[in-house]
Design a protein around this motif. Sequence first.
Motif, mmCIF file in Angstrom:
data_model
loop_
_atom_site.group_PDB
_atom_site.id
_atom_site.type_symbol
_atom_site.label_atom_id
_atom_site.label_comp_id
_atom_site.label_asym_id
_atom_site.label_seq_id
_atom_site.Cartn_x
_atom_site.Cartn_y
_atom_site.Cartn_z
ATOM 1 N N ILE A 14 0.841 -1.208 0.000
ATOM 2 C CA ILE A 14 0.000 0.000 0.000
ATOM 3 C C ILE A 14 0.868 1.246 0.000
ATOM 4 C CG2 ILE A 14 -1.637 1.331 1.399
ATOM 5 C CD1 ILE A 14 -2.915 -1.404 2.155
ATOM 6 N N ARG A 15 1.935 1.240 0.774
ATOM 7 C CA ARG A 15 2.848 2.397 0.775
ATOM 8 C C ARG A 15 3.479 2.609 -0.603
ATOM 9 N NH1 ARG A 15 4.225 0.343 5.788
ATOM 10 N NH2 ARG A 15 6.119 -0.614 4.965
ATOM 11 N N GLN A 16 3.875 1.527 -1.250
ATOM 12 C CA GLN A 16 4.441 1.638 -2.592
ATOM 13 C C GLN A 16 3.400 2.166 -3.573
ATOM 14 O OE1 GLN A 16 5.786 -2.346 -3.323
ATOM 15 N NE2 GLN A 16 7.809 -1.983 -2.431
ATOM 16 N N LEU A 17 2.165 1.695 -3.441
ATOM 17 C CA LEU A 17 1.100 2.167 -4.330
ATOM 18 C C LEU A 17 0.762 3.640 -4.078
ATOM 19 C CD1 LEU A 17 -1.253 -0.940 -4.396
ATOM 20 C CD2 LEU A 17 0.134 -0.042 -6.280
ATOM 21 N N GLU A 18 0.888 4.089 -2.830
ATOM 22 C CA GLU A 18 0.668 5.515 -2.540
ATOM 23 C C GLU A 18 1.688 6.375 -3.269
ATOM 24 O OE1 GLU A 18 0.790 5.539 1.723
ATOM 25 O OE2 GLU A 18 -1.376 5.153 1.900
ATOM 26 N N ALA A 19 2.937 5.919 -3.293
ATOM 27 C CA ALA A 19 3.968 6.649 -4.033
ATOM 28 C C ALA A 19 3.668 6.632 -5.530
ATOM 29 C CB ALA A 19 5.346 6.043 -3.760
ATOM 30 N N GLU A 20 3.214 5.500 -6.037
ATOM 31 C CA GLU A 20 2.860 5.412 -7.455
ATOM 32 C C GLU A 20 1.661 6.291 -7.788
ATOM 33 O OE1 GLU A 20 4.576 4.001 -9.819
ATOM 34 O OE2 GLU A 20 6.033 3.164 -8.431
ATOM 35 N N GLU A 21 0.727 6.388 -6.849
ATOM 36 C CA GLU A 21 -0.438 7.241 -7.083
ATOM 37 C C GLU A 21 -0.022 8.707 -7.180
ATOM 38 O OE1 GLU A 21 -4.820 8.347 -5.264
ATOM 39 O OE2 GLU A 21 -3.231 7.645 -3.924
ATOM 40 N N ALA A 22 0.892 9.132 -6.319
ATOM 41 C CA ALA A 22 1.381 10.514 -6.381
ATOM 42 C C ALA A 22 2.061 10.774 -7.722
ATOM 43 C CB ALA A 22 2.349 10.788 -5.231
ATOM 44 N N GLU A 23 2.841 9.814 -8.190
ATOM 45 C CA GLU A 23 3.490 9.955 -9.497
ATOM 46 C C GLU A 23 2.444 9.982 -10.618
ATOM 47 O OE1 GLU A 23 6.099 7.240 -12.485
ATOM 48 O OE2 GLU A 23 6.577 7.082 -10.350
ATOM 49 N N ALA A 24 1.409 9.162 -10.482
ATOM 50 C CA ALA A 24 0.360 9.123 -11.502
ATOM 51 C C ALA A 24 -0.405 10.445 -11.560
ATOM 52 C CB ALA A 24 -0.607 7.974 -11.211
ATOM 53 N N ARG A 25 -0.630 11.065 -10.418
ATOM 54 C CA ARG A 25 -1.311 12.370 -10.405
ATOM 55 C C ARG A 25 -0.438 13.439 -11.064
ATOM 56 N NH1 ARG A 25 -6.010 11.896 -8.259
ATOM 57 N NH2 ARG A 25 -6.411 10.474 -6.552
ATOM 58 N N ASP A 26 0.864 13.371 -10.826
ATOM 59 C CA ASP A 26 1.779 14.301 -11.493
ATOM 60 C C ASP A 26 1.748 14.094 -13.008
ATOM 61 O OD1 ASP A 26 2.531 15.373 -9.067
ATOM 62 O OD2 ASP A 26 4.404 14.211 -8.921
ATOM 63 N N ASP A 27 1.791 12.836 -13.426
ATOM 64 C CA ASP A 27 1.733 12.534 -14.857
ATOM 65 C C ASP A 27 0.414 13.002 -15.466
ATOM 66 O OD1 ASP A 27 4.238 11.409 -14.773
ATOM 67 O OD2 ASP A 27 3.526 9.322 -14.842
ATOM 68 N N GLN A 28 -0.656 12.819 -14.732
ATOM 69 C CA GLN A 28 -1.962 13.262 -15.228
ATOM 70 C C GLN A 28 -1.973 14.767 -15.429
ATOM 71 O OE1 GLN A 28 -5.221 12.641 -12.521
ATOM 72 N NE2 GLN A 28 -6.758 13.252 -14.020
ATOM 73 N N ALA A 29 -1.483 15.499 -14.454
ATOM 74 C CA ALA A 29 -1.460 16.958 -14.573
ATOM 75 C C ALA A 29 -0.557 17.399 -15.720
ATOM 76 C CB ALA A 29 -0.979 17.577 -13.260
ATOM 77 N N ARG A 30 0.506 16.673 -15.943
ATOM 78 C CA ARG A 30 1.484 17.051 -16.960
ATOM 79 C C ARG A 30 1.050 16.655 -18.369
ATOM 80 N NH1 ARG A 30 6.195 14.254 -15.286
ATOM 81 N NH2 ARG A 30 6.148 15.662 -13.522
ATOM 82 N N TYR A 31 0.469 15.462 -18.531
ATOM 83 C CA TYR A 31 0.291 14.913 -19.876
ATOM 84 C C TYR A 31 -1.150 14.842 -20.380
ATOM 85 C CZ TYR A 31 5.112 13.442 -19.272
ATOM 86 O OH TYR A 31 6.459 13.415 -19.055
#
Length: 172
Positions: A135-152
């Motif tokens: 779950i902790r690893q997925l939380e980090a991936e979710e933060a990265e996914a939100r950044d990618d969403q905002a960017r791309y």
Amino acid sequence: MLKLLGAALIIVAGTMAGWMKARQYANRPSQIRSLMQALKRLETEITYSFTPLPDALRRIAHQNKDPLRSLLMTAAEGMNDAMGLTAQESLHRALDQHWRHTAMKASERDVLHQLAYTLGTSDRRDQLSHMESAIRQLEAEEAEARDDQARYEKMFRSLGLLTSALIVILIY
């Protein structure tokens, strides 16, 4: 007239391709969030209900939408007596069958792949610690996914239209 119709079809196809790619960036954070919630429910089922793993996965699958529902149901069905697969084999098989239908990337798949090695094979405390780590690893991936969403996301919507317009200009 035929050229105009062809140009319109190219523009529509390019725009739709851009929107579909943008939708993948939009869906990824929500799918990761759903996966984390499913793992938290599985923690609860293991900790408090003492529910067998296949039953817990089925119950959690019914609380989710596709593609996560299909993934969890396939994993649960693989552990029934007829199939006779271990939890690890069943989850790996489900990942192989259903992962391409998700918007998630290989890093999230790797988290589930690693988690599968401990599900059903170790004691309750060890399984819970591995789920918390996942779950902790997925939380980090979710933060990265939100950044990618905002960017791309917006970029791909525009890029689909602009690329198709460029193709039309170059052809005609």
